[in-house]
Motif scaffolding. Structure first.
Motif, PDB file in Angstrom:
ATOM      1  N   ARG A   1     -40.915 -26.873 -15.175  1.00  0.00           N
ATOM      2  CA  ARG A   1     -40.919 -26.867 -14.037  1.00  0.00           C
ATOM      3  C   ARG A   1     -41.928 -25.265 -13.992  1.00  0.00           C
ATOM      4  O   ARG A   1     -41.861 -24.641 -12.545  1.00  0.00           O
TER       5      ARG A   1
ATOM      6  N   MET B   1     -28.215 -25.220 -12.839  1.00  0.00           N
ATOM      7  CA  MET B   1     -29.353 -25.917 -12.975  1.00  0.00           C
ATOM      8  C   MET B   1     -29.578 -26.071 -14.862  1.00  0.00           C
ATOM      9  O   MET B   1     -29.675 -25.133 -15.162  1.00  0.00           O
ATOM     10  N   THR B   2     -29.731 -27.279 -15.214  1.00  0.00           N
ATOM     11  CA  THR B   2     -30.095 -26.965 -16.970  1.00  0.00           C
ATOM     12  C   THR B   2     -31.047 -27.854 -17.361  1.00  0.00           C
ATOM     13  O   THR B   2     -31.117 -29.070 -16.983  1.00  0.00           O
TER      14      THR B   2
ATOM     15  N   ALA C   1     -37.845 -17.696 -11.962  1.00  0.00           N
ATOM     16  CA  ALA C   1     -36.335 -18.155 -11.262  1.00  0.00           C
ATOM     17  C   ALA C   1     -36.243 -16.756 -11.483  1.00  0.00           C
ATOM     18  O   ALA C   1     -36.759 -15.752 -12.196  1.00  0.00           O
TER      19      ALA C   1
ATOM     20  N   SER D   1     -27.377 -18.271 -12.733  1.00  0.00           N
ATOM     21  CA  SER D   1     -28.720 -18.644 -13.280  1.00  0.00           C
ATOM     22  C   SER D   1     -29.615 -20.089 -13.934  1.00  0.00           C
ATOM     23  O   SER D   1     -28.520 -21.051 -13.066  1.00  0.00           O
ATOM     24  N   VAL D   2     -30.967 -19.803 -14.050  1.00  0.00           N
ATOM     25  CA  VAL D   2     -31.464 -21.758 -15.025  1.00  0.00           C
ATOM     26  C   VAL D   2     -30.844 -21.949 -16.045  1.00  0.00           C
ATOM     27  O   VAL D   2     -31.266 -20.704 -16.973  1.00  0.00           O
TER      28      VAL D   2
ATOM     29  N   TYR E   1     -32.662 -17.082 -16.082  1.00  0.00           N
ATOM     30  CA  TYR E   1     -32.713 -17.577 -17.178  1.00  0.00           C
ATOM     31  C   TYR E   1     -31.637 -17.184 -18.207  1.00  0.00           C
ATOM     32  O   TYR E   1     -31.027 -16.501 -19.025  1.00  0.00           O
TER      33      TYR E   1
ATOM     34  N   LEU F   1     -38.540 -27.070 -19.087  1.00  0.00           N
ATOM     35  CA  LEU F   1     -38.602 -25.560 -18.389  1.00  0.00           C
ATOM     36  C   LEU F   1     -40.521 -25.134 -18.493  1.00  0.00           C
ATOM     37  O   LEU F   1     -40.830 -24.790 -17.483  1.00  0.00           O
TER      38      LEU F   1
END
Length: 261
Positions: free
Chosen positions: A11, A1-2, A18, A131-132, A21, A8
């Motif tokens: 979300r 996920m980008t 999460a 990661s995100v 990151y 950010l």
């Protein structure tokens, strides 16, 4: 996920943080904002001091960082571990961190930051899979006026359109420096809330204007070496290419009018 900074923020409004990151980008202002929003959403204010560790690559070992990430939080559902400047890590350091990517710690939000990473390396692939990814790119020239309005709004100010154009020309795309100049302008305005063009001309660091004039003078002298050096200096300090071109054009338009007169 980008994600970018705005995505950010959105979300985190509706989802818990999460486990890992990766904050990637050279824009310091956006990096600070992203780290702050992760702190606010990951930690309880009352126990923040006990559950937040910040490490710099090159100063702290990867093993120390891993130990901190595997530590249980104190009187809180989660802890936050920030590892800054991971573009300095060597392959052997990444090997120490790989187990955290394979088995993330549920009670830890692990944040890694870097200006850039080699996308061909195994470390980048392993990290982005786990990661995100938050990309914090310097804004495009077409986005700068909106950013100036937003940064001014955060300070309770409005910016006249001509004043925004001057800020864009003098400061460029460096959001940290734009924010600093707006803070100076707020102090200068006193009780006034709207920034006018004359305010920008009076307050914005004169060295920025001097750099532009150094470039235009070198071009006028046909001193290619000095002109290229001045141009590189301007771009390195965040001045946009379009802003430089606009100032060069303005300078020679004025000279042309003087000559006609």
């Amino acid at each position: 996920m980008t994600l970018d900074l705005r995505k950010l923020q959105q979300r985190l409004e509706g989802h818990p943080p999460a486990s890992i990151y990766l904050l990637l980008g050279e824009e310091a202002f956006l990096m600070q904002e992203a780290v702050q929003v992760l702190k606010d959403k990951s930690l309880d204010p009352g126990t923040r001091d006990f559950n937040c560790d910040v490490f710099d690559a090159g100063e702290a070992s990867a093993g120390t960082v891993r130990d901190a990430a595997e530590m249980l939080p104190m009187m809180s559902p989660r802890r936050l571990v920030i590892f800054r400047g991971v573009d300095k890590l060597k392959d052997k350091d990444w090997e120490v961190l790989f187990p955290l990517f394979e088995r993330p710690v549920d009670t830890t939000v692990f944040v890694l930051t870097a200006e850039t990473l080699d996308k061909r390396k195994k470390a980048f692939k392993r990290l982005t899979e786990a990661s995100v990814l938050v990309e914090l790119k310097r804004p495009y020239d077409s986005q700068l006026l909106d950013w100036i309005d937003y940064l001014a709004f955060r300070q309770g100010l409005k910016v006249a359109r001509e004043a925004s154009a001057l800020l864009k020309q003098f400061v460029g795309a460096n959001l940290t420096e734009l924010n600093n100049e707006l803070m100076k302008l707020k102090d200068y305005l006193g009780e006034r809330l709207t920034i006018e063009p004359q305010d920008v001309l009076q307050v914005v660091s004169q060295t920025r204007v001097d750099r532009i004039f150094d470039l235009t003078d070198a071009i006028g002298r046909r001193d290619r070496a000095t002109a290229l050096h001045s141009l590189a200096n301007l771009l390195e300090h965040g001045q946009s290419e379009v802003g430089v071109l606009a100032m060069i054009t303005r300078h020679f338009r004025i000279l042309s009018n003087l000559k006609d007169g």
